[in-house]
Design an enzyme around this catalytic site. Structure first.
Site, PDB file in Angstrom:
ATOM      1  N   ARG A 152     -11.260 -10.958 -10.350  1.00 21.66           N
ATOM      2  CA  ARG A 152     -10.019 -10.275 -10.649  1.00 21.66           C
ATOM      3  C   ARG A 152      -8.976 -11.299 -11.095  1.00 21.66           C
ATOM      4  O   ARG A 152      -9.025 -12.459 -10.705  1.00 21.66           O
ATOM      5  CB  ARG A 152      -9.548  -9.570  -9.374  1.00 21.66           C
ATOM      6  N   ARG A 153      -8.045 -10.864 -11.921  1.00 19.78           N
ATOM      7  CA  ARG A 153      -6.890 -11.648 -12.368  1.00 19.78           C
ATOM      8  C   ARG A 153      -7.249 -12.751 -13.360  1.00 19.78           C
ATOM      9  O   ARG A 153      -6.367 -13.285 -14.010  1.00 19.78           O
ATOM     10  CB  ARG A 153      -6.145 -12.295 -11.187  1.00 19.78           C
TER      11      ARG A 153
ATOM     12  N   HIS B  52     -10.252   0.154 -10.195  1.00 17.41           N
ATOM     13  CA  HIS B  52      -9.822   1.150  -9.205  1.00 17.41           C
ATOM     14  C   HIS B  52      -8.346   1.484  -9.384  1.00 17.41           C
ATOM     15  O   HIS B  52      -7.960   2.659  -9.396  1.00 17.41           O
ATOM     16  CB  HIS B  52     -10.076   0.609  -7.799  1.00 17.41           C
ATOM     17  N   PHE B  53      -7.502   0.468  -9.517  1.00 18.97           N
ATOM     18  CA  PHE B  53      -6.073   0.718  -9.709  1.00 18.97           C
ATOM     19  C   PHE B  53      -5.806   1.553 -10.953  1.00 18.97           C
ATOM     20  O   PHE B  53      -4.925   2.411 -10.972  1.00 18.97           O
ATOM     21  CB  PHE B  53      -5.309  -0.607  -9.834  1.00 18.97           C
ATOM     22  N   HIS B  54      -6.584   1.304 -12.003  1.00 19.27           N
ATOM     23  CA  HIS B  54      -6.323   2.006 -13.256  1.00 19.27           C
ATOM     24  C   HIS B  54      -6.718   3.485 -13.188  1.00 19.27           C
ATOM     25  O   HIS B  54      -6.137   4.300 -13.912  1.00 19.27           O
ATOM     26  CB  HIS B  54      -7.039   1.319 -14.419  1.00 19.27           C
TER      27      HIS B  54
ATOM     28  N   HIS C 223       0.825  -1.202   0.000  1.00 17.62           N
ATOM     29  CA  HIS C 223       0.000   0.000   0.000  1.00 17.62           C
ATOM     30  C   HIS C 223       0.863   1.257   0.000  1.00 17.62           C
ATOM     31  O   HIS C 223       0.546   2.232  -0.689  1.00 17.62           O
ATOM     32  CB  HIS C 223      -0.968   0.039   1.176  1.00 17.62           C
TER      33      HIS C 223
ATOM     34  N   TYR D 181       1.620   5.083  -2.635  1.00 16.08           N
ATOM     35  CA  TYR D 181       1.988   6.469  -2.341  1.00 16.08           C
ATOM     36  C   TYR D 181       3.384   6.806  -2.852  1.00 16.08           C
ATOM     37  O   TYR D 181       3.671   7.967  -3.164  1.00 16.08           O
ATOM     38  CB  TYR D 181       1.830   6.752  -0.846  1.00 16.08           C
TER      39      TYR D 181
END
Length: 554
Positions: free
Chosen positions: A443-444, A378-380, A227, A231
């Protein structure tokens, strides 16, 4: 003569520029490889493209995640931070520069080795490399060398920062140098987790020295790092937002002290929150999951501080241009300047991305979306758009600056075209991912494996939509590659393009003392890490282990 001019106007040192450029070349290679792998994925999942027998879907998925999430970001961040330090603290010393090159060659070599292992199908363990998926030991060694190489480069940057502070006692350090220092200290602390997992668990296991690994512990150590890694990607984008964009648009930054305070809070709260990625996993008490959820929501504070600060800058600029109404300032923003448009679109995407992050970290709501393709969407829109577009926004001034080229009107227009193409593709693809994620699409996975699922047909329809969005993204990547090449080969005019660095409304106000008290900053960070992780890791070590060959009680 060129070096003399560069020294006079206070820009990136000519020798440092070579180090920065070496990093940026790896960035564009990573974008090309990772972007191609991403396009192959969405086309294969759409059902209209079939991979050849000699390559697997999960091999391509691993390449996509590792090359974009680890390689592209690491090389840009280290390169940009070298440029920022050189710009605001003066050129690196010969020792600092030599250390920087050593770090670069370490993670450049490790990257090539890791990529070869993935291409040989010896490391098809996805971006997270969760046990019991097992890679070849060479892949794990490459990961360890990559991390250590970043420590070496970060050390060179911190040496320059603290050298400036020694030479200017009692003065406020340049904001960009402080931000670089915060990001590097966070990186040192968070990578201890992944280094420990790789060196003491995965490498011994992969060569057969131990029969099992504690899977729960290895995953926890990954997310202790994982995580904060987000950042590590984002803070350089925030550096551009806070310390560059106001100068780009022609106004003052809102508050130097607010910017430093927000980075301090990111240091405190970006690390002790990784367990919110493990809310559905057994073996971690609900109480400690709740503690980390609370700490996760603390990150909202510096995020809102950043949003307030940046939109205050934009409104101030708009008012200076004559805007009168409530939102007229929005029309006055410099929509023809790609150095502004690229990061600004990234900021806009971060708004829904932040909302999605709140959902992901919220105990019960997480149950709906955990391990669905919602997370990928979300990641994208939190990394794949704010980060990539802001990085390219920085390249629009950084590449001409370090190569002595000119940012021509034609290149500026190409940057705008890249921004809008990327935004269109990401909107289409991520929206489809979020929607079918709410229906449970995994996912994946390759959705063609779920032909018997009751709503597999719906998933497949939206996979076609994702493929459309992915195609636009790939077109954007092609534009970005051409743009990168042209930025390095455009006309030389003898005028050094500006590396813009903002001044602030409170430029002359003294900095809050504890914000640059590094003993205090590190102690608070370590204290929060110990509070968040001591008991959960103790329980994993003493109460049970989840082995690579199964679950057993001690």
């Amino acid at each position: 003569m060129a070096n003399t001019v560069r020294e006079k106007i206070g820009v990136v040192n000519a020798k440092d520029s070579k180090l920065v450029l070496a990093h940026m070349i790896f960035v564009i290679i990573a974008l090309a490889l990772g972007g191609t792998a991403g396009l192959i994925q969405v086309l294969e999942r759409s059902g209209y493209f079939e991979l050849p027998s000699w390559i697997s879907y999960y091999q391509v998925l691993t390449l996509h995640g590792v090359v974009l999430a680890l390689v592209l970001t690491t090389f840009f961040i280290m390169g940009f931070q070298f440029a920022a330090i050189s710009r605001v603290c003066g050129g690196l010393t010969n020792t600092e520069r030599r250390i920087g090159w050593i770090g670069f060659f370490m993670y450049a070599t490790a990257t090539v080795v890791a990529a070869i292992m993935i291409l040989l199908n010896e490391a098809t363990v996805l971006y997270t490399f969760y046990a019991p998926l097992q890679a070849h030991v060479i892949y794990y060694i490459a990961l360890a060398v990559l991390v250590v190489g970043t420590w070496v480069s970060a050390t060179a940057q911190l040496m320059s920062y603290f050298r400036w502070k020694r030479q200017h006692k009692g003065q406020k350090s340049p904001l960009l140098s402080y931000m670089v220092a915060i990001n590097n200290v966070m990186w040192y602390i968070c990578t201890i987790g992944v280094a420990t997992s790789v060196l003491f668990m995965l490498i011994p296991w992969s060569v057969g020295w131990v029969e099992t690994v504690n899977v729960s512990l290895s995953r926890t150590l990954f997310w202790y790092f994982g995580h904060a890694l987000v950042y590590f990607w984002l803070l350089p984008a925030y550096m551009v937002w806070y310390a560059v964009l106001p100068k780009v648009i022609g106004t003052l930054g809102f508050s130097d002290n607010l910017a430093r305070m927000s980075f301090m809070l990111f240091l405190f709260f970006s690390i002790p929150v990784g367990i919110h990625h493990q809310l559905t996993e057994p073996g971690i008490d609900a109480f400690w999951k709740s503690v980390q959820i609370v700490l996760t929501f603390m990150v909202v504070i510096p995020s809102l501080m950043t949003a307030f600060s940046m939109f205050a800058v934009f409104e101030t600029y708009g008012r200076q241009q004559g805007a009168k109404g409530l939102v007229d300032w929005f029309k006055k923003l410099p929509w023809t300047d790609s150095r502004f448009v690229l990061p600004f679109i990234g900021m806009l995407f971060f708004i829904p991305g932040g909302i999605g992050g709140i959902i992901n970290a919220s105990g019960q709501m997480n149950q709906m979306v955990h391990n669905t393709i919602w997370i990928v969407g979300h990641f994208h829109i939190t990394v794949g758009t704010p980060v990539v577009l802001t990085y390219f926004g920085a390249m629009m001034f950084l590449l001409p600056h370090i190569t002595g080229r000119q940012l021509t009107p034609a290149l500026n227009k190409m940057g705008l075209f890249f921004a809008y193409t990327w935004a269109l593709g990401m909107t289409i693809m991520s929206a489809a991912m979020h929607f079918i994620g709410l229906t449970g699409a995994p996912r994946r996975s390759n959705f063609s494996e779920y032909g018997g699922h009751p709503i597999a047909e719906t998933w497949q329809t939206y996979q076609i939509v994702q493929a459309v969005g992915g195609t636009f993204l790939f077109i954007g990547i092609m534009i970005g590659i051409v743009l990168f090449i042209r930025l390095m080969t455009s006309e030389k005019t003898g005028i050094v393009e500006e590396f813009p660095v903002a001044t602030f409304m409170d430029e002359n106000a003294p900095v809050t003392r504890f914000v640059e008290n590094w003993k205090f900053l590190v102690l608070v960070t370590v204290f929060l890490v110990l509070v968040a992780y001591t008991v959960p890791i103790y329980q994993m070590l003493t109460e049970y282990t989840v082995g690579a060959k199964g679950f057993k009680l001690w």
